[in-house]
Write a protein that holds these residues in place. Structure first.
Motif, short mmCIF file in Angstrom:
data_model
loop_
_atom_site.label_atom_id
_atom_site.label_comp_id
_atom_site.label_asym_id
_atom_site.label_seq_id
_atom_site.Cartn_x
_atom_site.Cartn_y
_atom_site.Cartn_z
N TRP A 32 0.81 -1.22 0.00
CA TRP A 32 0.00 0.00 0.00
C TRP A 32 0.85 1.27 0.00
CZ3 TRP A 32 0.45 -3.52 3.96
CH2 TRP A 32 0.98 -3.08 5.17
N HIS A 67 -2.19 -6.31 1.90
CA HIS A 67 -3.35 -5.82 2.63
C HIS A 67 -4.62 -6.29 1.90
CE1 HIS A 67 -5.12 -3.07 5.53
NE2 HIS A 67 -3.93 -2.59 5.85
N TRP A 77 -7.44 -4.83 -0.39
CA TRP A 77 -6.74 -3.98 -1.37
C TRP A 77 -5.95 -4.83 -2.37
CZ3 TRP A 77 -4.25 -0.26 2.76
CH2 TRP A 77 -5.25 0.59 3.29
N PHE A 96 -11.55 -1.78 8.47
CA PHE A 96 -11.80 -0.37 8.82
C PHE A 96 -12.46 0.42 7.70
CE2 PHE A 96 -7.27 -0.96 7.69
CZ PHE A 96 -7.12 -0.10 6.61
N TRP A 142 -4.50 -4.75 12.80
CA TRP A 142 -4.79 -3.42 13.37
C TRP A 142 -6.29 -3.19 13.30
CZ3 TRP A 142 -6.74 1.11 10.77
CH2 TRP A 142 -6.95 2.18 11.66
N GLU A 162 -1.36 -4.84 16.62
CA GLU A 162 -0.92 -3.44 16.53
C GLU A 162 -1.84 -2.56 17.36
OE1 GLU A 162 0.00 -0.16 12.93
OE2 GLU A 162 -0.81 -2.15 12.49
N LYS A 183 -2.89 1.63 18.59
CA LYS A 183 -2.82 3.00 18.08
C LYS A 183 -3.61 3.90 19.02
CE LYS A 183 -3.69 5.83 13.94
NZ LYS A 183 -4.13 5.83 12.52
N ASP A 229 3.92 0.38 15.89
CA ASP A 229 3.95 1.33 14.78
C ASP A 229 4.45 2.64 15.36
OD1 ASP A 229 1.90 2.00 11.94
OD2 ASP A 229 3.10 3.49 13.03
N HIS A 259 2.10 5.68 16.34
CA HIS A 259 0.86 5.39 17.09
C HIS A 259 0.93 5.73 18.58
CE1 HIS A 259 -0.92 2.47 13.87
NE2 HIS A 259 -0.64 3.67 13.39
N HIS A 274 6.08 -1.40 12.53
CA HIS A 274 5.67 -0.62 11.36
C HIS A 274 6.50 0.64 11.42
CE1 HIS A 274 1.52 -2.42 10.10
NE2 HIS A 274 2.53 -3.21 9.83
N ASP A 296 -0.08 10.51 13.42
CA ASP A 296 0.27 9.34 12.60
C ASP A 296 0.60 9.80 11.18
OD1 ASP A 296 -1.36 6.26 11.56
OD2 ASP A 296 0.75 6.76 11.89
N ASP A 315 5.59 1.02 7.12
CA ASP A 315 4.17 1.36 6.94
C ASP A 315 4.10 2.88 6.76
OD1 ASP A 315 1.12 1.21 8.98
OD2 ASP A 315 1.51 1.80 6.90
#
Ligand code: LRH
Ligand code: MN
Length: 379
Positions: A20, A64, A67, A95, A138, A178, A180, A213, A216, A240, A248, A279
């Motif tokens: 991504w 991902h 995607w 998400f 995540w 993960e 955040k 990450d 985060h 990440h 972020d 990431d």
């Protein structure tokens, strides 16, 4: 550690680049399309392969879903391995679907939780087909207002759903959890910090570890201390990598705070490295070059961390020589490791100066021409 030994460790480095990170990305204000951007997962893999050709240590690509979803996963695996890469972590996406507005595995509605778990199970099978050994999880799940939902009930739903996934986890795979602090939730995020992630992992089992990450955390949080703690607990599953000045921001790793990145690798340098994944989203900069620079920044931070004279450091620490100890770290951090990293890349058949090589290779221009001409993609 001697420079030769550092060079050896650099040659063993495997960093996953994110599929991504090659495609269009932006902010809520705008997404600026870039000419030459990959049109599908196969072209995203081609860009990842170019980054690996130039740097020698980007030998895996994280995916991902949906995607990167395709009809024929054997064909995708053949393409990835045919380009000299292997599949890194599989990232389920819970998400974006409208059903997930109020959460996915924590949603008050059992039907939505079922749908979420079904996607997680599907990703277990996709990972098996692609030869991936990790689910990188995540969850955007959270609330925007006090009282919107019961925080304990949401936590129970999360643990129940992950326990079902863990019970179906194929032997070759592990779970990376993960956390955040916020966004897209702006009051309470269900997995907001390392502690909430660690507690969930400890309840699930040994094959559940925490993913850190770098973007985060709240401002001022000592991330290298979290890394030391999780590593000491044997629960540091992966990273990440990116960098941020505010929130972020997903900027190039090492571009804002290279000393922090060095300190994170210093905390890692003693043990076997966990999964290292980038990431980032490159909203205004050239995406392939941004990924190459990211790998170079990671190589240099790791090399500097390996050069710390640990005997001198622990002697100063034992003697209570505060600045002596600090200067032992600074000595390594201030070492110019560019030639050492160039030699390691050359030894891997990659470019001594990957940025210069990319800029003179004509790669960006070639793919821009290829990908802008509207011929049907024949796969
Ligand atoms: C969430 C996150 C997560 C990915 C997404 C692209 O902010 O870091 O790891 O799924 O970015
Ligand atoms: Mn991330």
């Amino acid at each position: 550690m001697t420079p030769d030994h550092v060079e050896q460790r650099l040659r063993e480095l495997v960093i996953e680049t994110p599929s991504w990170g090659y495609g269009d990305s932006g902010t809520r204000f705008a997404t600026f399309r870039q000419s030459g951007r990959p049109r599908d997962v196969f072209e995203r893999v081609d860009d990842a392969a170019e980054v690996h050709r130039l740097t020698g240590t980007a030998g895996a690509v994280a995916l991902h879903f949906p995607w990167d979803a395709v009809d024929d996963y054997d064909a995708l695996r053949d393409h990835i391995e045919g380009r000299g890469l292997r599949v890194g972590a599989v990232n389920p996406n819970l998400f974006q679907d409208p059903d997930y507005k109020l959460g996915s595995i924590t949603h008050p509605d059992a039907r939505v939780r079922e749908k979420s778990v079904a996607h997680l199970f599907e990703c277990l099978q996709i990972a098996e087909q692609l030869g991936s050994s990790a689910q990188s999880l995540w969850f955007a799940d959270g609330t925007n207002y006090p009282g919107q939902d019961d925080l304990r009930a949401r936590r129970q739903r999360l643990r129940d759903a992950l326990a079902r996934v863990y019970s179906e986890l194929p032997a070759a795979q592990e779970l990376l959890i993960e956390y955040k602090l916020f966004e897209p939730a702006f009051y309470a995020t269900d997995l907001a910090d390392w502690g909430s992630s660690l507690l969930v992992c400890q309840k699930l089992g040994d094959r559940a570890r925490v993913l850190v990450d770098l973007g985060h955390h709240a401002q001022g949080v000592n991330i290298e201390q979290i890394v030391a703690l999780l590593s000491d607990e044997g629960r540091l599953g992966g990273f990440h990598f990116n960098n941020r000045k505010y929130a972020d921001d997903d900027l190039i790793v090492g571009s804002v705070n290279p000393f922090e990145l060095f300190l994170i690798f210093f905390e890692l340098a003693g043990d076997a490295l966990p999964r290292l994944t980038i990431d980032q989203s490159h909203n205004v900069e050239a995406k392939v070059e941004a990924m190459v620079l990211s790998i170079v920044n990671l190589q240099e931070a790791y090399a500097k961390a390996l050069l710390v004279d640990r005997d001198a450091l622990s002697a100063a620490q034992q003697a209570g020589d505060v600045l002596g100890a600090h200067e032992a770290l600074l000595d390594a951090y201030r070492t110019d490791v560019r030639d050492l990293c160039a030699r390691a890349r050359a030894a891997l058949g990659a470019a001594e100066d990957p940025i210069a090589e990319l800029r003179t290779s004509g790669y960006a221009e070639r793919v821009a021409t290829e990908r802008e001409t509207p011929q049907e993609i024949t796969r």
